[in-house]
Design an enzyme around this catalytic site. Structure first.
Site, PDB file in Angstrom:
ATOM      1  N   GLY A   1       0.848  -1.199   0.000  1.00 34.61           N
ATOM      2  CA  GLY A   1       0.000   0.000   0.000  1.00 34.61           C
ATOM      3  C   GLY A   1       0.879   1.242   0.000  1.00 34.61           C
ATOM      4  O   GLY A   1       0.515   2.294   0.524  1.00 34.61           O
TER       5      GLY A   1
ATOM      6  N   GLN B   1      -1.737   7.388   1.045  1.00 31.27           N
ATOM      7  CA  GLN B   1      -1.442   8.618   1.787  1.00 31.27           C
ATOM      8  C   GLN B   1      -0.292   8.412   2.779  1.00 31.27           C
ATOM      9  O   GLN B   1       0.632   9.230   2.842  1.00 31.27           O
ATOM     10  CB  GLN B   1      -2.697   9.105   2.543  1.00 31.27           C
ATOM     11  CG  GLN B   1      -2.502  10.476   3.166  1.00 31.27           C
ATOM     12  CD  GLN B   1      -3.511  10.809   4.256  1.00 31.27           C
ATOM     13  OE1 GLN B   1      -4.417  10.039   4.554  1.00 31.27           O
ATOM     14  NE2 GLN B   1      -3.348  11.959   4.864  1.00 31.27           N
TER      15      GLN B   1
ATOM     16  N   TYR C   1     -15.626  -0.409   8.522  1.00 25.94           N
ATOM     17  CA  TYR C   1     -14.192  -0.120   8.707  1.00 25.94           C
ATOM     18  C   TYR C   1     -13.782  -0.343  10.171  1.00 25.94           C
ATOM     19  O   TYR C   1     -12.799  -1.031  10.467  1.00 25.94           O
ATOM     20  CB  TYR C   1     -13.946   1.330   8.277  1.00 25.94           C
ATOM     21  CG  TYR C   1     -12.546   1.854   8.459  1.00 25.94           C
ATOM     22  CD1 TYR C   1     -11.473   1.334   7.758  1.00 25.94           C
ATOM     23  CD2 TYR C   1     -12.307   2.920   9.335  1.00 25.94           C
ATOM     24  CE1 TYR C   1     -10.191   1.854   7.914  1.00 25.94           C
ATOM     25  CE2 TYR C   1     -11.035   3.444   9.488  1.00 25.94           C
ATOM     26  CZ  TYR C   1      -9.979   2.900   8.769  1.00 25.94           C
ATOM     27  OH  TYR C   1      -8.714   3.425   8.936  1.00 25.94           O
TER      28      TYR C   1
HETATM   29  P1  NAD Z   1      -4.809   4.915   1.280  1.00 26.91           P
HETATM   30  O1  NAD Z   1      -6.162   4.520   0.805  1.00 26.91           O
HETATM   31  O2  NAD Z   1      -4.307   6.272   0.978  1.00 26.91           O
HETATM   32  O3  NAD Z   1      -3.722   3.875   0.782  1.00 26.91           O
HETATM   33  C1  NAD Z   1      -3.969   2.498   0.731  1.00 26.91           C
HETATM   34  C2  NAD Z   1      -3.169   1.928  -0.419  1.00 26.91           C
HETATM   35  O4  NAD Z   1      -3.420   0.524  -0.474  1.00 26.91           O
HETATM   36  C3  NAD Z   1      -3.562   2.522  -1.784  1.00 26.91           C
HETATM   37  O5  NAD Z   1      -2.422   3.018  -2.464  1.00 26.91           O
HETATM   38  C4  NAD Z   1      -4.172   1.347  -2.528  1.00 26.91           C
HETATM   39  O6  NAD Z   1      -3.922   1.333  -3.921  1.00 26.91           O
HETATM   40  C5  NAD Z   1      -3.497   0.148  -1.844  1.00 26.91           C
HETATM   41  N1  NAD Z   1      -4.265  -1.081  -1.998  1.00 26.91           N
HETATM   42  C6  NAD Z   1      -5.605  -1.226  -1.961  1.00 26.91           C
HETATM   43  N2  NAD Z   1      -5.939  -2.502  -2.182  1.00 26.91           N
HETATM   44  C7  NAD Z   1      -4.788  -3.184  -2.375  1.00 26.91           C
HETATM   45  C8  NAD Z   1      -4.477  -4.533  -2.672  1.00 26.91           C
HETATM   46  N3  NAD Z   1      -5.431  -5.459  -2.828  1.00 26.91           N
HETATM   47  N4  NAD Z   1      -3.167  -4.888  -2.780  1.00 26.91           N
HETATM   48  C9  NAD Z   1      -2.189  -3.959  -2.637  1.00 26.91           C
HETATM   49  N5  NAD Z   1      -2.420  -2.666  -2.377  1.00 26.91           N
HETATM   50  C10 NAD Z   1      -3.709  -2.284  -2.255  1.00 26.91           C
HETATM   51  O7  NAD Z   1      -4.811   4.661   2.875  1.00 26.91           O
HETATM   52  P2  NAD Z   1      -3.898   5.362   3.971  1.00 26.91           P
HETATM   53  O8  NAD Z   1      -4.614   6.561   4.454  1.00 26.91           O
HETATM   54  O9  NAD Z   1      -2.502   5.469   3.514  1.00 26.91           O
HETATM   55  O10 NAD Z   1      -4.033   4.288   5.143  1.00 26.91           O
HETATM   56  C11 NAD Z   1      -3.072   3.275   5.348  1.00 26.91           C
HETATM   57  C12 NAD Z   1      -3.488   2.481   6.580  1.00 26.91           C
HETATM   58  O11 NAD Z   1      -3.596   3.363   7.710  1.00 26.91           O
HETATM   59  C13 NAD Z   1      -4.856   1.796   6.463  1.00 26.91           C
HETATM   60  O12 NAD Z   1      -4.836   0.580   7.166  1.00 26.91           O
HETATM   61  C14 NAD Z   1      -5.784   2.755   7.176  1.00 26.91           C
HETATM   62  O13 NAD Z   1      -6.908   2.107   7.690  1.00 26.91           O
HETATM   63  C15 NAD Z   1      -4.882   3.256   8.286  1.00 26.91           C
HETATM   64  N6  NAD Z   1      -5.325   4.550   8.828  1.00 26.91           N
HETATM   65  C16 NAD Z   1      -5.269   5.676   8.060  1.00 26.91           C
HETATM   66  C17 NAD Z   1      -5.707   6.885   8.601  1.00 26.91           C
HETATM   67  C18 NAD Z   1      -5.657   8.164   7.807  1.00 26.91           C
HETATM   68  O14 NAD Z   1      -6.149   9.194   8.295  1.00 26.91           O
HETATM   69  N7  NAD Z   1      -5.090   8.171   6.616  1.00 26.91           N
HETATM   70  C19 NAD Z   1      -6.197   6.927   9.914  1.00 26.91           C
HETATM   71  C20 NAD Z   1      -6.281   5.752  10.639  1.00 26.91           C
HETATM   72  C21 NAD Z   1      -5.814   4.561  10.093  1.00 26.91           C
HETATM   73  N1  SER Z   2      -8.858   8.919   8.808  1.00 28.14           N
HETATM   74  C1  SER Z   2      -9.546   7.671   8.869  1.00 28.14           C
HETATM   75  C2  SER Z   2     -10.912   7.770   8.308  1.00 28.14           C
HETATM   76  O1  SER Z   2     -11.484   8.838   8.400  1.00 28.14           O
HETATM   77  C3  SER Z   2      -9.618   7.191  10.303  1.00 28.14           C
HETATM   78  O2  SER Z   2      -9.227   5.883  10.315  1.00 28.14           O
HETATM   79  O3  SER Z   2     -11.406   6.798   7.813  1.00 28.14           O
END
Ligand code: NAD
Ligand code: SER
Length: 315
Positions: free
Chosen positions: A10, A14, A144
């Site tokens: 991934g 972000q 989620y």
């Molecule tokens: P994102 O959606 O920006 O990135 C996820 C990436 O995973 C994407 O680039 C997507 O193409 C890739 N992906 C999706 N399906 C896939 C697959 N089958 N195989 C390989 N890659 C795949 O998400 P993010 O914001 O970077 O979040 C990353 C992690 O952090 C997640 O587990 C999310 O739940 C967690 N998280 C994020 C936030 C936030 O505010 N961004 C907050 C809490 C938790």
């Molecule tokens: N930033 C994330 C969301 O809003 C929290 O996991 O889904």
């Protein structure tokens, strides 16, 4: 001692882009393999190896882990809160199966460490709204949140049953400018800066007084690396650590932006994401992370706002 080789799954997302770049600074470009279902992010190009991986294809994932001599995995592929509500079965499938695939391979190949993030979305309407504790009533109402809570217990299970050193923290909403957010309820706190930079009104999808826990990306990246580098005996929570930095509402962040850009305006048009936001706590008690492995945030609302505006060339 075996040299670590890291796989980030991934990596074009972000968090993935910034985490991959930060890990490459520490371990060296060649030691950190970036992977994603989508194309390599522009910012990653030329900084280290990239492979295309679908984490749902366990065989392909296993082959890549062996082929690349991977010793650690950071699993970031997931469907976030707002996108997840549009297709709950798909969100459950991706969020659960990706974790089970990685944990199974980690057990079989005796990987040294696995990182998997959880979220404040594990908390639901019955959890305390203020200073929500590490251990409390947890009854999530989004697919989620349900998948993250179930995932936390799979991590705990694989640690205690099979000795897999998997570590996790519950990120708040993350604010960043390098790569786009993936469909979360907290994404408004990024969109608002883009509108301010473009000198446009921001029409917010949450109500003005909706306070949520948030964190600036540099803090989140540092927290992730500090958790992963902490000695194993310091990691007492094997589900997922609460993590916090700041809390604010759309009104409060708009007021902070106005201190730098007095002409900035905001309007409010809440949509279905309001229900998700209403189900989450307003602030988080992360004292376990602070006491056990020394977590300390650096960015509050004013410092984050100034840095975001500077980096977006809005000042
Ligand atoms: P994102 O959606 O920006 O990135 C996820 C990436 O995973 C994407 O680039 C997507 O193409 C890739 N992906 C999706 N399906 C896939 C697959 N089958 N195989 C390989 N890659 C795949 O998400 P993010 O914001 O970077 O979040 C990353 C992690 O952090 C997640 O587990 C999310 O739940 C967690 N998280 C994020 C936030 C936030 O505010 N961004 C907050 C809490 C938790
Ligand atoms: N930033 C994330 C969301 O809003 C929290 O996991 O889904």
């Amino acid at each position: 001692m075996k040299k670590e080789k890291i796989l980030v799954i991934g990596a074009s997302g972000q968090i993935g882009v910034e985490l991959t770049l930060a890990l490459r600074k520490i371990y060296g470009g060649a030691q950190v393999v970036a992977s994603d279902l989508r194309e390599e992010n522009e910012l990653l190009k030329g900084t280290g190896p990239y492979v295309s991986i679908d984490v749902m294809n366990k065989e392909m994932l296993h082959v890549q882990i062996l082929r690349q001599n991977i010793t650690q995995v950071y699993l970031l592929a997931a469907m976030l809160s707002a996108t997840g509500e549009k297709n709950p079965p798909l969100a459950w499938n991706l969020n659960m199966q990706s974790l089970l695939n990685v944990l199974d391979i980690a057990k079989e190949e005796q990987l040294t460490k696995v990182y998997w993030p959880s979220s404040i979305a594990v908390f639901g309407p019955t959890s305390p709204k203020l200073d929500c504790p590490q251990q409390t009533i947890i009854e999530p109402t989004t697919v989620y949140g349900i998948s993250k809570y179930a995932g936390e217990f799979w991590c705990n299970y694989f640690f205690h049953r099979y000795g897999v050193d998997v570590r996790s923290m519950r990120y708040p909403g993350l604010i960043s400018y390098k790569s786009s957010p993936g469909g979360g309820t907290t994404d408004y706190a990024i969109d608002i800066f883009l509108a301010a930079r473009d000198k446009k009104n921001y029409n917010c999808f949450l109500e003005e007084n909706t306070r949520l826990p948030m964190m600036y990306m540099p803090d989140a990246i540092r927290a992730t690396i500090e958790l992963m580098e902490a000695p194993a005996e310091k990691i007492k929570v094997r589900t997922s650590y609460n993590l916090a930095a700041m809390s604010f509402s759309p009104l409060e962040i708009a007021d902070e932006i106005k201190k730098h850009l007095p002409g900035f305006t905001i309007s409010y048009q809440p949509d279905s994401r309001q229900d998700i936001a209403n189900s989450w706590p307003q602030s988080i008690d992360d004292s376990s992370a602070r006491a056990e492995w020394g977590w300390k945030h650096e960015y509050d609302l004013p410092k984050m706002t100034q840095d975001m505006l500077l980096n977006l060339n809005a000042l």
